[in-house]
Write a protein that holds these residues in place. Sequence first.
Motif, PDB file in Angstrom:
ATOM      1  N   CYS A 130       0.808  -1.230   0.000  1.00  0.00           N
ATOM      2  CA  CYS A 130       0.000   0.000   0.000  1.00  0.00           C
ATOM      3  C   CYS A 130       0.836   1.273   0.000  1.00  0.00           C
ATOM      4  CB  CYS A 130      -0.941   0.016   1.207  1.00  0.00           C
ATOM      5  SG  CYS A 130      -2.166  -1.313   1.193  1.00  0.00           S
ATOM      6  N   VAL A 131       2.025   1.216   0.548  1.00  0.00           N
ATOM      7  CA  VAL A 131       2.884   2.399   0.599  1.00  0.00           C
ATOM      8  C   VAL A 131       3.757   2.425  -0.653  1.00  0.00           C
ATOM      9  CG1 VAL A 131       4.724   3.574   1.873  1.00  0.00           C
ATOM     10  CG2 VAL A 131       2.905   2.387   3.113  1.00  0.00           C
ATOM     11  N   PRO A 132       3.736   3.511  -1.416  1.00  0.00           N
ATOM     12  CA  PRO A 132       4.545   3.575  -2.646  1.00  0.00           C
ATOM     13  C   PRO A 132       6.030   3.377  -2.362  1.00  0.00           C
ATOM     14  CG  PRO A 132       2.955   5.385  -2.562  1.00  0.00           C
ATOM     15  CD  PRO A 132       2.908   4.722  -1.214  1.00  0.00           C
ATOM     16  N   ASN A 133       6.679   2.603  -3.222  1.00  0.00           N
ATOM     17  CA  ASN A 133       8.135   2.383  -3.188  1.00  0.00           C
ATOM     18  C   ASN A 133       8.609   1.657  -1.931  1.00  0.00           C
ATOM     19  OD1 ASN A 133       8.381   3.856  -5.634  1.00  0.00           O
ATOM     20  ND2 ASN A 133       8.417   5.776  -4.471  1.00  0.00           N
ATOM     21  N   PHE A 134       7.697   0.966  -1.229  1.00  0.00           N
ATOM     22  CA  PHE A 134       8.136   0.234  -0.041  1.00  0.00           C
ATOM     23  C   PHE A 134       8.259  -1.260  -0.307  1.00  0.00           C
ATOM     24  CE2 PHE A 134       7.816  -1.498   4.294  1.00  0.00           C
ATOM     25  CZ  PHE A 134       8.689  -0.658   4.969  1.00  0.00           C
ATOM     26  N   SER A 135       7.980  -1.705  -1.527  1.00  0.00           N
ATOM     27  CA  SER A 135       8.008  -3.147  -1.798  1.00  0.00           C
ATOM     28  C   SER A 135       9.412  -3.730  -1.619  1.00  0.00           C
ATOM     29  CB  SER A 135       7.497  -3.425  -3.211  1.00  0.00           C
ATOM     30  OG  SER A 135       8.261  -2.704  -4.173  1.00  0.00           O
ATOM     31  N   TYR A 136      10.432  -2.997  -2.055  1.00  0.00           N
ATOM     32  CA  TYR A 136      11.805  -3.509  -1.892  1.00  0.00           C
ATOM     33  C   TYR A 136      12.184  -3.578  -0.419  1.00  0.00           C
ATOM     34  CZ  TYR A 136      16.904  -3.280  -1.629  1.00  0.00           C
ATOM     35  OH  TYR A 136      18.216  -3.507  -1.297  1.00  0.00           O
ATOM     36  N   MET A 137      11.917  -2.509   0.319  1.00  0.00           N
ATOM     37  CA  MET A 137      12.247  -2.503   1.738  1.00  0.00           C
ATOM     38  C   MET A 137      11.429  -3.549   2.480  1.00  0.00           C
ATOM     39  SD  MET A 137      14.207  -1.250   4.010  1.00  0.00           S
ATOM     40  CE  MET A 137      14.898   0.104   3.062  1.00  0.00           C
ATOM     41  N   GLY A 138      10.164  -3.720   2.090  1.00  0.00           N
ATOM     42  CA  GLY A 138       9.343  -4.747   2.717  1.00  0.00           C
ATOM     43  C   GLY A 138       9.884  -6.143   2.476  1.00  0.00           C
ATOM     44  N   ALA A 139      10.400  -6.395   1.269  1.00  0.00           N
ATOM     45  CA  ALA A 139      10.980  -7.708   0.977  1.00  0.00           C
ATOM     46  C   ALA A 139      12.249  -7.945   1.795  1.00  0.00           C
ATOM     47  CB  ALA A 139      11.280  -7.817  -0.515  1.00  0.00           C
ATOM     48  N   ARG A 140      13.071  -6.926   1.942  1.00  0.00           N
ATOM     49  CA  ARG A 140      14.269  -7.063   2.792  1.00  0.00           C
ATOM     50  C   ARG A 140      13.880  -7.336   4.240  1.00  0.00           C
ATOM     51  NH1 ARG A 140      18.360  -2.335   2.603  1.00  0.00           N
ATOM     52  NH2 ARG A 140      19.548  -3.875   3.810  1.00  0.00           N
ATOM     53  N   LEU A 141      12.851  -6.631   4.711  1.00  0.00           N
ATOM     54  CA  LEU A 141      12.385  -6.831   6.082  1.00  0.00           C
ATOM     55  C   LEU A 141      11.873  -8.250   6.268  1.00  0.00           C
ATOM     56  CD1 LEU A 141      11.702  -5.595   8.854  1.00  0.00           C
ATOM     57  CD2 LEU A 141       9.514  -4.879   7.890  1.00  0.00           C
ATOM     58  N   CYS A 142      11.117  -8.746   5.299  1.00  0.00           N
ATOM     59  CA  CYS A 142      10.595 -10.116   5.388  1.00  0.00           C
ATOM     60  C   CYS A 142      11.725 -11.138   5.407  1.00  0.00           C
ATOM     61  CB  CYS A 142       9.659 -10.393   4.214  1.00  0.00           C
ATOM     62  SG  CYS A 142       8.091  -9.486   4.295  1.00  0.00           S
ATOM     63  N   ASN A 143      12.738 -10.915   4.609  1.00  0.00           N
ATOM     64  CA  ASN A 143      13.866 -11.844   4.587  1.00  0.00           C
ATOM     65  C   ASN A 143      14.575 -11.881   5.938  1.00  0.00           C
ATOM     66  OD1 ASN A 143      15.949 -13.550   3.212  1.00  0.00           O
ATOM     67  ND2 ASN A 143      17.238 -11.769   3.650  1.00  0.00           N
ATOM     68  N   TYR A 144      14.791 -10.708   6.542  1.00  0.00           N
ATOM     69  CA  TYR A 144      15.485 -10.661   7.838  1.00  0.00           C
ATOM     70  C   TYR A 144      14.645 -11.338   8.919  1.00  0.00           C
ATOM     71  CZ  TYR A 144      18.248  -8.909  11.728  1.00  0.00           C
ATOM     72  OH  TYR A 144      19.036  -8.820  12.861  1.00  0.00           O
ATOM     73  N   LEU A 145      13.358 -11.008   8.960  1.00  0.00           N
ATOM     74  CA  LEU A 145      12.510 -11.579  10.001  1.00  0.00           C
ATOM     75  C   LEU A 145      12.351 -13.081   9.836  1.00  0.00           C
ATOM     76  CD1 LEU A 145       9.706  -8.856  10.252  1.00  0.00           C
ATOM     77  CD2 LEU A 145      11.701  -9.164  11.724  1.00  0.00           C
ATOM     78  N   SER A 146      12.358 -13.571   8.603  1.00  0.00           N
ATOM     79  CA  SER A 146      12.206 -15.014   8.390  1.00  0.00           C
ATOM     80  C   SER A 146      13.389 -15.793   8.938  1.00  0.00           C
ATOM     81  CB  SER A 146      12.038 -15.308   6.899  1.00  0.00           C
ATOM     82  OG  SER A 146      13.239 -15.008   6.189  1.00  0.00           O
ATOM     83  N   HIS A 147      14.533 -15.140   9.093  1.00  0.00           N
ATOM     84  CA  HIS A 147      15.728 -15.817   9.612  1.00  0.00           C
ATOM     85  C   HIS A 147      15.999 -15.513  11.085  1.00  0.00           C
ATOM     86  CE1 HIS A 147      17.032 -17.368   5.732  1.00  0.00           C
ATOM     87  NE2 HIS A 147      16.820 -16.188   5.206  1.00  0.00           N
ATOM     88  N   HIS A 148      15.426 -14.436  11.625  1.00  0.00           N
ATOM     89  CA  HIS A 148      15.803 -14.010  12.968  1.00  0.00           C
ATOM     90  C   HIS A 148      14.658 -13.996  13.971  1.00  0.00           C
ATOM     91  CE1 HIS A 148      19.079 -12.411  10.440  1.00  0.00           C
ATOM     92  NE2 HIS A 148      19.829 -12.552  11.504  1.00  0.00           N
ATOM     93  N   LEU A 149      13.432 -14.191  13.519  1.00  0.00           N
ATOM     94  CA  LEU A 149      12.336 -14.281  14.484  1.00  0.00           C
ATOM     95  C   LEU A 149      12.295 -15.683  15.072  1.00  0.00           C
ATOM     96  CD1 LEU A 149       9.222 -12.343  13.118  1.00  0.00           C
ATOM     97  CD2 LEU A 149      10.838 -11.681  14.888  1.00  0.00           C
ATOM     98  N   THR A 150      12.286 -15.762  16.390  1.00  0.00           N
ATOM     99  CA  THR A 150      12.227 -17.066  17.059  1.00  0.00           C
ATOM    100  C   THR A 150      10.790 -17.461  17.383  1.00  0.00           C
ATOM    101  OG1 THR A 150      12.561 -15.947  19.185  1.00  0.00           O
ATOM    102  CG2 THR A 150      14.520 -16.774  18.032  1.00  0.00           C
TER     103      THR A 150
END
Length: 393
Positions: free
Chosen positions: A124-144
């Motif tokens: 929904c936020v313009p130009n946040f798709s790349y940052m959102g994908a990076r955030l998802c990648n980090y959380l998928s490896h570091h969220l316990t």
Amino acid sequence: SEHLQQARIPSGSQEKVSVPDSGPEMAESQLAVAPVVTSKLSVKAPEFYPSGYNQNIADSSFEDEYDGYLTLTEYVQDFLNHLAEQPGCFETEIEHFAETVNGWGTMDETLQELVELVYQQATCVPNFSYMGARLCNYLSHHLTISTQSGSFRQLLLQRCQTEYENRNEAAKGDETARKQFHAFVLFLAELYLNLEIKGTKGQVTRAEILQEGLWELLNVLFSNPVDNNLMCAVKLLKLTGSVLEDAWKEKGKNDMEEMIQRIENVVLDANCSRDVKHMLLKVVELRSSNWGRVHETSPHTKATPENDPNYFMNEPTFFTSDGVPFTAADPDYQEKYQELLEREDLFPDYEENGMALSGPGDQYFNDLDNKMDPEIEEAYENFCLESEHKRKQ
């Protein structure tokens, strides 16, 4: 009165000022009037911010502000907004964010809510798709946090699957529905590029299911060739075309050739605008140039006269007795150079590069410097005498 006029203090003032003594008659201090300055400033006034300044963005990092949040939703949403305003803080603050979320709770609703917030921000936020994908990648490896419903990555892919199943209706829908669908498509493309999956042997790969999903989404977009659908397909191919083609070639598939053929058919048959057709042809051109990638044609080897035409590029230039230039690349170089060495006997006082062998103390050059033609010497003496005579006058 004179002192007051000199000090230019208007009458009617209520303050006391001391006037310097001018003699015994001025021994006592006198009263003078000073202006009363009334200020509207107050130490209790609110802090001033220039116009256009966002007061919500503090100078300090986001890490110092999470203690006051009552719910995970507030904390995550504020961090996402902070990340959208200051994307450069991702590397420095993401670790603290993950630790805070890990310590919040382990209920199913907590993780599901986190996934939904990140997904909505990325689409929904313009130009946040790349940052959102990076955030998802980090959380998928570091969220316990892990619940009965699955891990963060599993819940994220399930959320994307829900949107993916409505692809045909969304591509045929109204302007609003298509706009939301296109945001989802581009976010899925960023996820494919940024979401890292660790294999059983420790190797890092991309999500296979996302690759298959992008192929189907491209087919849906080209099957509904309105302008904004085709523009979304162009953005998707420019973003992931090279990676997709490499992955398909590894499997022995020729899917990209089929996709390029579909583009050419759309350009010929579809009733789209001229600008969109031009964009589609540019994608075909980009793919023909290997997606703009440049590969070395051969491994690095040491340059030799045989394999490098510019091998003699920086070699010095010599001249024969006839004034003809030649370099080391000349076939008759050895013969001409030998002739040049023999000619050096005619110039015993110079090296090969033209530097003088004789130093400052060489008698030959000293004689040249000290001796002067008699006529010139006489003229020089006359000049010195005339100059001295004029100076004395």
